[in-house]
Design a protein around this motif. Structure first.
Motif, PDB file in Angstrom:
ATOM      1  N   VAL A  35       0.860  -1.187   0.000  1.00  0.00           N
ATOM      2  CA  VAL A  35       0.000   0.000   0.000  1.00  0.00           C
ATOM      3  C   VAL A  35       0.888   1.226   0.000  1.00  0.00           C
ATOM      4  CG1 VAL A  35      -1.830   1.221   1.214  1.00  0.00           C
ATOM      5  CG2 VAL A  35      -1.739  -1.264   1.305  1.00  0.00           C
ATOM      6  N   SER A  36       0.559   2.194  -0.872  1.00  0.00           N
ATOM      7  CA  SER A  36       1.350   3.402  -1.018  1.00  0.00           C
ATOM      8  C   SER A  36       0.623   4.590  -0.390  1.00  0.00           C
ATOM      9  CB  SER A  36       1.584   3.680  -2.499  1.00  0.00           C
ATOM     10  OG  SER A  36       2.225   4.921  -2.669  1.00  0.00           O
ATOM     11  N   SER A  37       1.396   5.590   0.027  1.00  0.00           N
ATOM     12  CA  SER A  37       0.813   6.803   0.591  1.00  0.00           C
ATOM     13  C   SER A  37       0.045   7.606  -0.460  1.00  0.00           C
ATOM     14  CB  SER A  37       1.904   7.675   1.211  1.00  0.00           C
ATOM     15  OG  SER A  37       2.831   8.080   0.224  1.00  0.00           O
ATOM     16  N   THR A  38       0.229   7.289  -1.736  1.00  0.00           N
ATOM     17  CA  THR A  38      -0.502   7.971  -2.803  1.00  0.00           C
ATOM     18  C   THR A  38      -1.853   7.313  -3.076  1.00  0.00           C
ATOM     19  OG1 THR A  38       0.567   6.625  -4.500  1.00  0.00           O
ATOM     20  CG2 THR A  38       1.618   8.721  -3.935  1.00  0.00           C
ATOM     21  N   GLY A  39      -2.165   6.226  -2.357  1.00  0.00           N
ATOM     22  CA  GLY A  39      -3.455   5.564  -2.529  1.00  0.00           C
ATOM     23  C   GLY A  39      -3.430   4.377  -3.465  1.00  0.00           C
ATOM     24  N   ARG A  40      -2.281   3.994  -3.920  1.00  0.00           N
ATOM     25  CA  ARG A  40      -2.186   2.841  -4.814  1.00  0.00           C
ATOM     26  C   ARG A  40      -1.958   1.575  -4.002  1.00  0.00           C
ATOM     27  NH1 ARG A  40      -2.712   4.255  -9.968  1.00  0.00           N
ATOM     28  NH2 ARG A  40      -1.978   6.313 -10.528  1.00  0.00           N
ATOM     29  N   VAL A  41      -2.473   0.462  -4.515  1.00  0.00           N
ATOM     30  CA  VAL A  41      -2.289  -0.834  -3.870  1.00  0.00           C
ATOM     31  C   VAL A  41      -1.892  -1.850  -4.925  1.00  0.00           C
ATOM     32  CG1 VAL A  41      -4.721  -1.473  -4.042  1.00  0.00           C
ATOM     33  CG2 VAL A  41      -3.330  -2.506  -2.283  1.00  0.00           C
ATOM     34  N   SER A  42      -1.018  -2.768  -4.549  1.00  0.00           N
ATOM     35  CA  SER A  42      -0.582  -3.843  -5.423  1.00  0.00           C
ATOM     36  C   SER A  42      -0.655  -5.134  -4.628  1.00  0.00           C
ATOM     37  CB  SER A  42       0.846  -3.591  -5.900  1.00  0.00           C
ATOM     38  OG  SER A  42       1.316  -4.684  -6.657  1.00  0.00           O
ATOM     39  N   VAL A  43      -1.296  -6.162  -5.208  1.00  0.00           N
ATOM     40  CA  VAL A  43      -1.435  -7.449  -4.531  1.00  0.00           C
ATOM     41  C   VAL A  43      -0.838  -8.527  -5.423  1.00  0.00           C
ATOM     42  CG1 VAL A  43      -3.040  -9.117  -3.547  1.00  0.00           C
ATOM     43  CG2 VAL A  43      -3.558  -6.677  -3.420  1.00  0.00           C
ATOM     44  N   ARG A  44       0.100  -9.290  -4.873  1.00  0.00           N
ATOM     45  CA  ARG A  44       0.705 -10.388  -5.621  1.00  0.00           C
ATOM     46  C   ARG A  44      -0.209 -11.599  -5.523  1.00  0.00           C
ATOM     47  NH1 ARG A  44       6.318 -12.580  -3.728  1.00  0.00           N
ATOM     48  NH2 ARG A  44       4.933 -13.758  -2.408  1.00  0.00           N
ATOM     49  N   LEU A  45      -0.761 -12.033  -6.655  1.00  0.00           N
ATOM     50  CA  LEU A  45      -1.693 -13.151  -6.679  1.00  0.00           C
ATOM     51  C   LEU A  45      -0.965 -14.482  -6.787  1.00  0.00           C
ATOM     52  CD1 LEU A  45      -4.247 -11.532  -9.117  1.00  0.00           C
ATOM     53  CD2 LEU A  45      -4.374 -11.612  -6.620  1.00  0.00           C
ATOM     54  N   LEU A  46      -0.122 -14.613  -7.767  1.00  0.00           N
ATOM     55  CA  LEU A  46       0.709 -15.790  -7.991  1.00  0.00           C
ATOM     56  C   LEU A  46       2.098 -15.311  -8.373  1.00  0.00           C
ATOM     57  CD1 LEU A  46      -1.749 -17.811 -10.247  1.00  0.00           C
ATOM     58  CD2 LEU A  46      -1.281 -18.239  -7.838  1.00  0.00           C
ATOM     59  N   LYS A  47       3.026 -16.214  -8.475  1.00  0.00           N
ATOM     60  CA  LYS A  47       4.367 -15.829  -8.907  1.00  0.00           C
ATOM     61  C   LYS A  47       4.299 -15.249 -10.317  1.00  0.00           C
ATOM     62  CE  LYS A  47       9.030 -17.560  -9.326  1.00  0.00           C
ATOM     63  NZ  LYS A  47       9.896 -18.713  -9.213  1.00  0.00           N
ATOM     64  N   GLY A  48       4.686 -14.001 -10.457  1.00  0.00           N
ATOM     65  CA  GLY A  48       4.673 -13.343 -11.756  1.00  0.00           C
ATOM     66  C   GLY A  48       3.340 -12.722 -12.130  1.00  0.00           C
ATOM     67  N   LEU A  49       2.332 -12.790 -11.238  1.00  0.00           N
ATOM     68  CA  LEU A  49       1.007 -12.243 -11.535  1.00  0.00           C
ATOM     69  C   LEU A  49       0.560 -11.376 -10.372  1.00  0.00           C
ATOM     70  CD1 LEU A  49      -1.482 -12.255 -13.427  1.00  0.00           C
ATOM     71  CD2 LEU A  49      -2.324 -14.186 -12.086  1.00  0.00           C
ATOM     72  N   SER A  50       0.223 -10.116 -10.662  1.00  0.00           N
ATOM     73  CA  SER A  50      -0.216  -9.210  -9.605  1.00  0.00           C
ATOM     74  C   SER A  50      -1.356  -8.341 -10.104  1.00  0.00           C
ATOM     75  CB  SER A  50       0.940  -8.335  -9.124  1.00  0.00           C
ATOM     76  OG  SER A  50       1.370  -7.492 -10.163  1.00  0.00           O
ATOM     77  N   TRP A  51      -2.068  -7.731  -9.146  1.00  0.00           N
ATOM     78  CA  TRP A  51      -3.163  -6.811  -9.444  1.00  0.00           C
ATOM     79  C   TRP A  51      -2.815  -5.466  -8.838  1.00  0.00           C
ATOM     80  CZ3 TRP A  51      -6.214  -4.021  -6.069  1.00  0.00           C
ATOM     81  CH2 TRP A  51      -7.293  -3.346  -6.647  1.00  0.00           C
ATOM     82  N   ARG A  52      -3.010  -4.392  -9.607  1.00  0.00           N
ATOM     83  CA  ARG A  52      -2.749  -3.052  -9.106  1.00  0.00           C
ATOM     84  C   ARG A  52      -4.009  -2.215  -9.243  1.00  0.00           C
ATOM     85  NH1 ARG A  52       2.575  -0.745 -11.793  1.00  0.00           N
ATOM     86  NH2 ARG A  52       1.440  -1.310 -13.647  1.00  0.00           N
ATOM     87  N   GLY A  53      -4.258  -1.379  -8.254  1.00  0.00           N
ATOM     88  CA  GLY A  53      -5.428  -0.513  -8.293  1.00  0.00           C
ATOM     89  C   GLY A  53      -5.221   0.710  -7.423  1.00  0.00           C
ATOM     90  N   LYS A  54      -6.307   1.482  -7.273  1.00  0.00           N
ATOM     91  CA  LYS A  54      -6.267   2.711  -6.486  1.00  0.00           C
ATOM     92  C   LYS A  54      -7.252   2.615  -5.348  1.00  0.00           C
ATOM     93  CE  LYS A  54      -5.216   7.155  -7.517  1.00  0.00           C
ATOM     94  NZ  LYS A  54      -5.112   8.383  -8.200  1.00  0.00           N
ATOM     95  N   LEU A  55      -6.870   3.052  -4.153  1.00  0.00           N
ATOM     96  CA  LEU A  55      -7.764   3.057  -3.005  1.00  0.00           C
ATOM     97  C   LEU A  55      -8.596   4.339  -2.974  1.00  0.00           C
ATOM     98  CD1 LEU A  55      -5.476   1.663  -0.168  1.00  0.00           C
ATOM     99  CD2 LEU A  55      -7.345   0.506  -1.330  1.00  0.00           C
ATOM    100  N   TRP A  56      -7.953   5.484  -3.228  1.00  0.00           N
ATOM    101  CA  TRP A  56      -8.665   6.756  -3.242  1.00  0.00           C
ATOM    102  C   TRP A  56      -8.201   7.617  -4.360  1.00  0.00           C
ATOM    103  CZ3 TRP A  56      -5.772   5.391   1.128  1.00  0.00           C
ATOM    104  CH2 TRP A  56      -4.518   5.986   1.250  1.00  0.00           C
TER     105      TRP A  56
END
Length: 56
Positions: A35-56
């Motif tokens: 989780v970033s102070s800019t509101g971005r989030v990144s979640v590692r789903l599997l090795k080599g696969l992740s999801w990125r999005g915005k919280l606010w």
């Protein structure tokens, strides 16, 4: 070719300070998520696969 700038410093316990062309931010790693102070989030789903999005 334009130049880019990126700098990161580990502060320990999953905390990192990041600096780049757009400014400075702080990130905190919580398990598989980052989780970033800019509101971005990144979640590692599997090795080599992740999801990125915005919280606010």
């Amino acid at each position: 070719m334009p130049f880019s700038f990126r700098w990161a410093k580990d502060l320990g316990k999953g905390v990192r300070v990041n600096a780049g062309r757009s400014g400075v931010s702080v990130t905190k790693r919580i398990g598989r998520a980052t989780v970033s102070s800019t509101g971005r989030v990144s979640v590692r789903l599997l090795k080599g696969l992740s999801w990125r999005g915005k919280l606010w």
